[in-house]
Design a protein around this motif. Structure first.
Motif, short mmCIF file in Angstrom:
data_model
loop_
_atom_site.label_atom_id
_atom_site.label_comp_id
_atom_site.label_asym_id
_atom_site.label_seq_id
_atom_site.Cartn_x
_atom_site.Cartn_y
_atom_site.Cartn_z
N UNK A 101 -47.60 49.55 28.30
CA UNK A 101 -48.92 49.42 28.92
C UNK A 101 -48.89 49.76 30.41
N UNK A 102 -47.70 49.86 30.98
CA UNK A 102 -47.58 50.21 32.39
C UNK A 102 -47.43 51.72 32.60
N UNK A 103 -47.48 52.48 31.53
CA UNK A 103 -47.53 53.93 31.66
C UNK A 103 -48.81 54.30 32.37
N UNK A 104 -48.66 54.97 33.51
CA UNK A 104 -49.82 55.23 34.34
C UNK A 104 -49.42 56.13 35.50
N UNK A 105 -50.41 56.48 36.31
CA UNK A 105 -50.15 57.14 37.59
C UNK A 105 -50.37 56.10 38.68
N UNK A 106 -49.40 55.98 39.55
CA UNK A 106 -49.46 54.96 40.60
C UNK A 106 -49.66 55.64 41.95
N UNK A 107 -50.61 55.10 42.71
CA UNK A 107 -50.88 55.61 44.04
C UNK A 107 -50.67 54.51 45.07
N UNK A 108 -49.92 54.84 46.09
CA UNK A 108 -49.80 53.99 47.25
C UNK A 108 -50.82 54.46 48.27
#
Lengths: 113, 115
Positions: free
Chosen positions: B84-91
């Motif tokens: 469920x943590x498959x994603x695109x992460x932006x800082x």
């Protein structure tokens, strides 16, 4: 709670105009607009504050209706480079910084020649 | 001026593994935050920081940890990765001061897949 954007997607021919709307169920202090191209980071377009102040790009305009908790982004004489997904972000309180910014689900804009 | 720098850009993890997404900014911004972006969900705030030593939870903090020991760095830790943590992460970072100065600068994103 996320602001609601409309439309979800729109296709325009180059040179046509578009309006993207953002509505919130909460009283707003500010509205931000960002554009994201596929595979890239979101890029700042506009910020509008309660009371009328705003800052943003020369060729893009926006409005903020404080009574209705709504904002609209106006894209005139669209260019191919305007294609992308547009996000609004809203703040409900006047605070230093924007750590409580809540983004809408986006409006995908496609410009065709 | 590099702006906001994220590493790695792409990562594949196995379920249960832990990892850290690195984020650094060179604009002397007080405010830093992590968002995740999933199809149809927009950007959702995971954790944020208003200065060194100060962090708080956003909308979707479960399964993530952060710390802020310096103004420049704001790493995001996945404690035990789940699909469920498959994603695109932006800082992201922004200037402290409120009002029209609150432009957010985003990093280029980190594509994370958990299998």
């Amino acid at each position: 709670q996320q602001p609601v954007q409309s439309p979800q997607a729109v296709i325009l021919r180059e040179g046509e105009d578009a309006v993207i709307n953002c509505s919130s169920s909460k009283a707003l202090y500010s509205v931000h607009w960002y554009r994201q191209k596929h595979g890239e980071a979101p890029v700042f377009l506009m910020i509008l504050l309660k009371g009328g102040e705003q800052k943003g790009h020369e060729k893009i305009s926006a409005s903020f209706n404080e009574k209705k908790q709504q904002s609209s982004l106006y894209l005139t004489a669209s260019q191919l480079s305007y294609s992308g997904t547009y996000f609004c972000g809203t703040e409900s309180t006047k605070i230093f910084g924007n750590e409580k910014l809540t983004f809408g689900t986006g409006t995908r804009l496609t410009i065709i020649p | 001026n590099a702006g906001v720098t994220q590493t790695p850009k792409f990562q594949v993890l196995k379920t249960g593994q832990s990892m850290t997404l690195q984020c650094a900014q060179d604009m002397n911004h007080e405010y830093m935050s992590w968002y995740r972006q999933d199809p149809g969900m927009g950007l959702r705030l995971i954790h944020y920081s208003v200065g060194a030593g100060i962090t708080d939870q956003g909308e979707v903090p479960n399964g993530y940890n952060v710390s802020r020991s310096t103004t420049e760095d704001f790493p995001l830790r996945l404690l035990s990765a789940a699909p469920s943590q498959t994603s695109v992460y932006f800082c992201a970072s922004s200037y402290s001061g409120g009002g029209l100065g609150n432009t957010i600068y985003f990093g280029e994103g980190s594509w994370l897949t958990v299998v």
